[in-house]
Design a protein around this motif. Sequence first.
Motif, PDB file in Angstrom:
ATOM      1  N   LEU A   7       0.855  -1.175   0.000  1.00 18.06           N
ATOM      2  CA  LEU A   7       0.000   0.000   0.000  1.00 18.06           C
ATOM      3  C   LEU A   7       0.897   1.232   0.000  1.00 18.06           C
ATOM      4  N   THR A   8       0.771   2.053  -1.029  1.00 19.40           N
ATOM      5  CA  THR A   8       1.519   3.303  -1.115  1.00 19.40           C
ATOM      6  C   THR A   8       0.533   4.433  -0.842  1.00 19.40           C
ATOM      7  N   ILE A   9       0.752   5.139   0.254  1.00 19.47           N
ATOM      8  CA  ILE A   9      -0.188   6.173   0.700  1.00 19.47           C
ATOM      9  C   ILE A   9       0.321   7.541   0.275  1.00 19.47           C
ATOM     10  N   ASP A  10      -0.570   8.331  -0.346  1.00 20.97           N
ATOM     11  CA  ASP A  10      -0.173   9.702  -0.683  1.00 20.97           C
ATOM     12  C   ASP A  10      -0.937  10.742   0.138  1.00 20.97           C
ATOM     13  N   ARG A  11      -2.034  10.343   0.792  1.00 19.50           N
ATOM     14  CA  ARG A  11      -2.760  11.236   1.695  1.00 19.50           C
ATOM     15  C   ARG A  11      -3.244  10.433   2.889  1.00 19.50           C
ATOM     16  N   LEU A  12      -3.167  11.047   4.069  1.00 20.01           N
ATOM     17  CA  LEU A  12      -3.548  10.382   5.306  1.00 20.01           C
ATOM     18  C   LEU A  12      -4.297  11.387   6.176  1.00 20.01           C
ATOM     19  N   HIS A  13      -5.485  11.018   6.620  1.00 25.91           N
ATOM     20  CA  HIS A  13      -6.298  11.911   7.456  1.00 25.91           C
ATOM     21  C   HIS A  13      -6.766  11.150   8.681  1.00 25.91           C
ATOM     22  N   ALA A  14      -6.776  11.823   9.823  1.00 24.12           N
ATOM     23  CA  ALA A  14      -7.277  11.205  11.056  1.00 24.12           C
ATOM     24  C   ALA A  14      -8.794  11.093  10.988  1.00 24.12           C
ATOM     25  N   VAL A  15      -9.321  10.003  11.511  1.00 26.29           N
ATOM     26  CA  VAL A  15     -10.754   9.812  11.614  1.00 26.29           C
ATOM     27  C   VAL A  15     -11.164  10.220  13.018  1.00 26.29           C
ATOM     28  N   GLY A  16     -11.800  11.356  13.123  1.00 24.25           N
ATOM     29  CA  GLY A  16     -12.229  11.804  14.442  1.00 24.25           C
ATOM     30  C   GLY A  16     -11.064  11.878  15.413  1.00 24.25           C
ATOM     31  N   THR A  17     -11.389  12.000  16.658  1.00 25.04           N
ATOM     32  CA  THR A  17     -10.340  12.036  17.675  1.00 25.04           C
ATOM     33  C   THR A  17     -10.661  11.064  18.787  1.00 25.04           C
ATOM     34  N   GLY A  18     -11.508  10.089  18.504  1.00 25.41           N
ATOM     35  CA  GLY A  18     -11.974   9.157  19.520  1.00 25.41           C
ATOM     36  C   GLY A  18     -10.887   8.516  20.357  1.00 25.41           C
ATOM     37  N   SER A  19      -9.932   7.870  19.714  1.00 23.37           N
ATOM     38  CA  SER A  19      -8.912   7.163  20.487  1.00 23.37           C
ATOM     39  C   SER A  19      -7.969   8.144  21.182  1.00 23.37           C
ATOM     40  N   LEU A  20      -7.669   9.275  20.543  1.00 24.31           N
ATOM     41  CA  LEU A  20      -6.818  10.276  21.182  1.00 24.31           C
ATOM     42  C   LEU A  20      -7.507  10.881  22.399  1.00 24.31           C
ATOM     43  N   GLU A  21      -8.783  11.200  22.250  1.00 26.46           N
ATOM     44  CA  GLU A  21      -9.527  11.774  23.379  1.00 26.46           C
ATOM     45  C   GLU A  21      -9.602  10.787  24.538  1.00 26.46           C
ATOM     46  N   ALA A  22      -9.786   9.520  24.232  1.00 26.26           N
ATOM     47  CA  ALA A  22      -9.834   8.507  25.291  1.00 26.26           C
ATOM     48  C   ALA A  22      -8.490   8.428  26.019  1.00 26.26           C
ATOM     49  N   ARG A  23      -7.380   8.442  25.274  1.00 31.19           N
ATOM     50  CA  ARG A  23      -6.047   8.426  25.889  1.00 31.19           C
ATOM     51  C   ARG A  23      -5.824   9.674  26.737  1.00 31.19           C
ATOM     52  N   LEU A  24      -6.279  10.810  26.224  1.00 35.81           N
ATOM     53  CA  LEU A  24      -6.127  12.077  26.937  1.00 35.81           C
ATOM     54  C   LEU A  24      -6.888  12.052  28.257  1.00 35.81           C
ATOM     55  N   LYS A  34      -7.825   9.450  30.028  1.00 38.87           N
ATOM     56  CA  LYS A  34      -7.223   8.476  30.932  1.00 38.87           C
ATOM     57  C   LYS A  34      -5.960   9.047  31.592  1.00 38.87           C
ATOM     58  N   LEU A  35      -5.096   9.688  30.793  1.00 33.76           N
ATOM     59  CA  LEU A  35      -3.879  10.275  31.334  1.00 33.76           C
ATOM     60  C   LEU A  35      -4.209  11.442  32.264  1.00 33.76           C
ATOM     61  N   HIS A  36      -5.174  12.269  31.883  1.00 31.48           N
ATOM     62  CA  HIS A  36      -5.591  13.391  32.730  1.00 31.48           C
ATOM     63  C   HIS A  36      -6.025  12.893  34.099  1.00 31.48           C
ATOM     64  N   ALA A  37      -6.846  11.863  34.116  1.00 32.26           N
ATOM     65  CA  ALA A  37      -7.342  11.318  35.389  1.00 32.26           C
ATOM     66  C   ALA A  37      -6.188  10.784  36.245  1.00 32.26           C
ATOM     67  N   ALA A  38      -5.256  10.080  35.629  1.00 35.05           N
ATOM     68  CA  ALA A  38      -4.124   9.516  36.378  1.00 35.05           C
ATOM     69  C   ALA A  38      -3.247  10.620  36.959  1.00 35.05           C
ATOM     70  N   LEU A  39      -2.948  11.634  36.166  1.00 38.72           N
ATOM     71  CA  LEU A  39      -2.101  12.732  36.642  1.00 38.72           C
ATOM     72  C   LEU A  39      -2.822  13.580  37.691  1.00 38.72           C
ATOM     73  N   LEU A  92      -1.520  19.545  18.720  1.00 36.02           N
ATOM     74  CA  LEU A  92      -1.095  19.878  20.077  1.00 36.02           C
ATOM     75  C   LEU A  92      -0.745  18.647  20.906  1.00 36.02           C
ATOM     76  N   TRP A  93      -0.738  17.482  20.301  1.00 38.52           N
ATOM     77  CA  TRP A  93      -0.607  16.256  21.076  1.00 38.52           C
ATOM     78  C   TRP A  93       0.644  16.230  21.947  1.00 38.52           C
ATOM     79  N   SER A  94       1.754  16.769  21.481  1.00 38.02           N
ATOM     80  CA  SER A  94       2.981  16.740  22.286  1.00 38.02           C
ATOM     81  C   SER A  94       2.798  17.475  23.616  1.00 38.02           C
ATOM     82  N   PHE A  95       1.872  18.430  23.691  1.00 41.43           N
ATOM     83  CA  PHE A  95       1.598  19.159  24.933  1.00 41.43           C
ATOM     84  C   PHE A  95       0.642  18.397  25.848  1.00 41.43           C
ATOM     85  N   ASN A  96       0.206  17.233  25.397  1.00 44.24           N
ATOM     86  CA  ASN A  96      -0.631  16.347  26.198  1.00 44.24           C
ATOM     87  C   ASN A  96       0.101  15.065  26.574  1.00 44.24           C
ATOM     88  N   GLU A  97       1.382  14.999  26.284  1.00 42.97           N
ATOM     89  CA  GLU A  97       2.131  13.775  26.567  1.00 42.97           C
ATOM     90  C   GLU A  97       2.765  13.831  27.958  1.00 42.97           C
TER      91      GLU A  97
END
Length: 187
Positions: free
Chosen positions: A26-43, A45-50, A143-148
């Motif tokens: 598979l040779t990809i020339d365009r890549l787009h995120a689908v929603g932010t579901g998994s990122l928001e869930a990770r965010l 979870k990390l927010h609650a732990a911190l 902004l993900w690096s500011f949520n790591e």
Amino acid sequence: IEPVDGLQVICHGRIELYPPRGTYQLTIDRLHAVGTGSLEARLKKLHAALEREGIFAPGRKRPIPLFPRRIAVVTSPTGAAIADFLTTLLSRWRCAEVIVVPSRVQGAGAADELAAALASAARLVPAVDVIALVRGGGSLEDLWSFNEEPLVRAIFASPIPVVSGVGHEIDVTLADLAADLGSLGGL
């Protein structure tokens, strides 16, 4: 975007078949995120732990010097955010010495680079009075690096008060919440 584990994406490209082995490529020339579901869930979870650890607790925040003489600015030296920061600083407080500690603010590895730059800023001699962590606004992915976790923990561990600043966009990251003074939009 730079893909990370768990990010759902829509790809555009072409599929090629190698008949002798029956394999596909598979040779990809365009890549787009689908929603932010998994990122928001990770965010969340990390927010609650911190938060349980007290990293965002108001009582642990240090006072910001009213008239800082030396300011370390951790940001990209080529982005619009540093120009905005310096323009605003010059209009309000001309006598501060500013030391720019360069770091990438987006992409894979940016959070670790920002954390290292923050630690370097805290070791400057003579010492700075405050560290400004400066960025522009953007999407959750931008902004993900500011949520790591490495960056949030570096802010929490800093012996120097940290101000998290953002340009004209209104968004809040875990770095903003961990900082001694976090921006809610506007420098």
